[in-house]
Design a protein around this motif. Structure first.
Motif, PDB file in Angstrom:
ATOM      1  N   ALA A   1       0.845  -1.187   0.000  1.00 32.30           N
ATOM      2  CA  ALA A   1       0.000   0.000   0.000  1.00 32.30           C
ATOM      3  C   ALA A   1       0.883   1.241   0.000  1.00 32.30           C
ATOM      4  CB  ALA A   1      -0.918   0.005   1.216  1.00 32.30           C
ATOM      5  N   THR A   2       0.329   2.330  -0.512  1.00 28.41           N
ATOM      6  CA  THR A   2       1.026   3.610  -0.498  1.00 28.41           C
ATOM      7  C   THR A   2       0.063   4.698  -0.051  1.00 28.41           C
ATOM      8  OG1 THR A   2       0.458   4.189  -2.790  1.00 28.41           O
ATOM      9  CG2 THR A   2       2.496   2.931  -2.448  1.00 28.41           C
ATOM     10  N   LEU A   3       0.616   5.731   0.516  1.00 27.98           N
ATOM     11  CA  LEU A   3      -0.087   6.978   0.761  1.00 27.98           C
ATOM     12  C   LEU A   3       0.860   8.091   0.338  1.00 27.98           C
ATOM     13  CD1 LEU A   3      -1.723   6.406   4.274  1.00 27.98           C
ATOM     14  CD2 LEU A   3      -2.915   6.563   2.075  1.00 27.98           C
ATOM     15  N   THR A   4       0.322   9.073  -0.354  1.00 26.07           N
ATOM     16  CA  THR A   4       1.175  10.145  -0.846  1.00 26.07           C
ATOM     17  C   THR A   4       0.542  11.485  -0.547  1.00 26.07           C
ATOM     18  OG1 THR A   4       2.272  11.037  -2.824  1.00 26.07           O
ATOM     19  CG2 THR A   4       0.095  10.079  -3.126  1.00 26.07           C
ATOM     20  N   CYS A   5       1.349  12.509  -0.485  1.00 23.93           N
ATOM     21  CA  CYS A   5       0.815  13.839  -0.223  1.00 23.93           C
ATOM     22  C   CYS A   5       0.276  14.441  -1.513  1.00 23.93           C
ATOM     23  CB  CYS A   5       1.874  14.741   0.399  1.00 23.93           C
ATOM     24  SG  CYS A   5       3.130  15.323  -0.755  1.00 23.93           S
TER      25      CYS A   5
ATOM     26  N   GLY B   1       0.844   9.113  -8.224  1.00 28.75           N
ATOM     27  CA  GLY B   1      -0.480   8.526  -8.285  1.00 28.75           C
ATOM     28  C   GLY B   1      -0.765   7.730  -7.029  1.00 28.75           C
ATOM     29  N   GLY B   2      -2.003   7.275  -6.917  1.00 28.42           N
ATOM     30  CA  GLY B   2      -2.398   6.500  -5.744  1.00 28.42           C
ATOM     31  C   GLY B   2      -3.143   7.353  -4.740  1.00 28.42           C
ATOM     32  N   PRO B   3      -3.618   6.751  -3.658  1.00 31.66           N
ATOM     33  CA  PRO B   3      -4.392   7.485  -2.655  1.00 31.66           C
ATOM     34  C   PRO B   3      -3.585   8.620  -2.033  1.00 31.66           C
ATOM     35  CG  PRO B   3      -4.613   5.125  -2.350  1.00 31.66           C
ATOM     36  CD  PRO B   3      -3.532   5.312  -3.354  1.00 31.66           C
ATOM     37  N   GLN B   4      -4.234   9.778  -1.928  1.00 39.21           N
ATOM     38  CA  GLN B   4      -3.562  10.971  -1.445  1.00 39.21           C
ATOM     39  C   GLN B   4      -4.185  11.496  -0.158  1.00 39.21           C
ATOM     40  OE1 GLN B   4      -3.647  13.948  -4.475  1.00 39.21           O
ATOM     41  NE2 GLN B   4      -2.322  12.824  -5.886  1.00 39.21           N
ATOM     42  N   LEU B   5      -3.321  12.072   0.657  1.00 38.13           N
ATOM     43  CA  LEU B   5      -3.720  12.899   1.790  1.00 38.13           C
ATOM     44  C   LEU B   5      -3.299  14.328   1.468  1.00 38.13           C
ATOM     45  CD1 LEU B   5      -2.403  10.563   4.617  1.00 38.13           C
ATOM     46  CD2 LEU B   5      -4.812  11.070   4.194  1.00 38.13           C
TER      47      LEU B   5
ATOM     48  N   ILE C   1       4.967   8.533   0.472  1.00 38.41           N
ATOM     49  CA  ILE C   1       5.665   9.279  -0.576  1.00 38.41           C
ATOM     50  C   ILE C   1       5.369  10.772  -0.411  1.00 38.41           C
ATOM     51  CG2 ILE C   1       5.970   9.561  -3.062  1.00 38.41           C
ATOM     52  CD1 ILE C   1       4.860   6.721  -3.405  1.00 38.41           C
ATOM     53  N   HIS C   2       6.410  11.558  -0.229  1.00 34.29           N
ATOM     54  CA  HIS C   2       6.216  12.996  -0.037  1.00 34.29           C
ATOM     55  C   HIS C   2       6.795  13.793  -1.197  1.00 34.29           C
ATOM     56  CE1 HIS C   2      10.439  13.857   1.068  1.00 34.29           C
ATOM     57  NE2 HIS C   2      10.409  12.690   1.705  1.00 34.29           N
ATOM     58  N   GLY C   3       6.341  15.013  -1.313  1.00 34.36           N
ATOM     59  CA  GLY C   3       6.830  15.905  -2.353  1.00 34.36           C
ATOM     60  C   GLY C   3       7.955  16.791  -1.842  1.00 34.36           C
TER      61      GLY C   3
END
Length: 334
Positions: A99-103, A109-113, A137-139
């Motif tokens: 699973a991934t979560l990204t800002c 791509g993928g689910p974002q917060l 994953i952060h920017g």
């Protein structure tokens, strides 16, 4: 049609976290007060009100970064945990068990917060409990208009807290934190029309777009004791598994009381979740009880105790979570 439904759900959102004033250490008049949410906010959206007994959030300034929630020691500020938890679980079935979560600013791509400042130990502990490798994953945090430059460093602290909690299980959480790379832009969570509607109906108002939903939380009913414990700490305990390890210390900071206690009501009064209760006995004595599961470890009781009779104990065996702990019993009230 699906696009329209998802867009409508997105419009129901609210970036501002829920504030439960009875859980706030300012409202509880804890010695030293608390201003961690004010200090954490990168946009001066969080302030202490004129009376000094509550915080206020300016919705025009709030970006939903979540850093105030991540910092709050008592759960007075919180976002819905179910949306990211459900996203992590759903990805296990569609992304080879990962699973991934990204800002929102990463371009991945993928689910974002809105910002990875939303990530808390409960989310990482649950992923570890489910055995799901999770990549955050952060920017470019240095120039981010949502969060603040030190978000990655703060996340490392959250990850360390998670692993300390999970140490008792013998199964650390598999969490990776990294910046976005160009290839991440091609990633996306793939949903079929049937699968999207099926999940939509399961989750009620959950938005199944790239961005996780911002639904406002309902108010806490303070008359219900189970609602006094923040979902963050409820999930931390749930994610440790059932039954809990029997002979290994579980890291859960909470108070203990020594014999210098003067039986005053201060610790019970300042407790933000009423984890500490003070019961007057018919014969005139006092029984001081602790509900360990409801304790957030804020240690307002320790700082506020007049004779400094309270001390922090960091590790407990699992039976301590099952019944109230007797902290103090006296024969008469002073």
């Amino acid at each position: 049609m699906l696009r329209g439904v998802l867009d409508q759900l997105g419009e129901m959102g609210n970036l501002v976290p829920r504030y439960t004033q009875p859980r706030c250490l300012l409202d509880r008049h804890a010695v030293g007060g608390c201003a961690v949410c004010v200090d954490a906010c990168p946009h001066e959206a969080v302030t202490v009100n004129a009376g000094g007994y509550a915080v206020e959030i300016d919705p025009e300034r709030c970006t939903g970064c979540g850093l105030c929630v991540q910092s709050c020691p008592s759960g007075a500020l919180e976002y819905d945990l179910l949306a990211p938890l459900e996203s992590v679980q759903q990805q296990r079935a569609t992304a080879a068990g990962e699973a991934t979560l990204t800002c929102s600013q990463s371009g991945a791509g993928g689910p974002q917060l809105p910002c990875l400042g939303r990530v808390t130990p409960a989310l990482l502990t649950a992923a570890g409990g489910w055995g799901i490798p999770l990549t955050l994953i952060h920017g470019e945090c240095e120039s981010c208009p949502v969060g603040r430059p030190d978000v990655p460093q703060r996340l490392l602290g959250v990850m360390n807290e998670t692993q300390t909690l999970r140490r008792a299980t013998g199964r650390p959480a598999e969490v990776t934190l990294r910046p976005a790379v160009p290839e991440d832009g091609e990633r996306a969570q793939k949903l079929t029309r049937r699968g999207a509607f099926s999940a939509l109906f399961r989750a009620g108002s959950q938005q199944l777009a790239q961005r996780l939903p911002e639904r406002p939380l309902p108010f806490v009913d303070w008359s219900e004791p189970e609602q006094r414990t923040p979902a963050e700490w409820q999930w931390r305990k749930k994610a440790l598994g059932t039954p809990l390890p029997q002979d290994v210390g579980i890291d859960w900071p909470a108070p203990v009381v020594d014999d210098s206690c003067i039986d005053c009501p201060v610790c019970a009064n300042v407790c933000p979740t009423q984890a500490i209760t003070r019961n007057l006995q018919p014969e005139g004595g006092v029984r001081l009880l602790l509900d360990l599961s409801a304790c957030t470890g804020c240690m307002a009781c320790l700082r506020s105790c007049p004779p400094q009779a309270i001390h922090e104990q960091r590790q407990w065996l699992s039976p301590a979570f099952e019944l109230p702990i007797l902290l103090r019993e006296s024969d008469s009230v002073m």
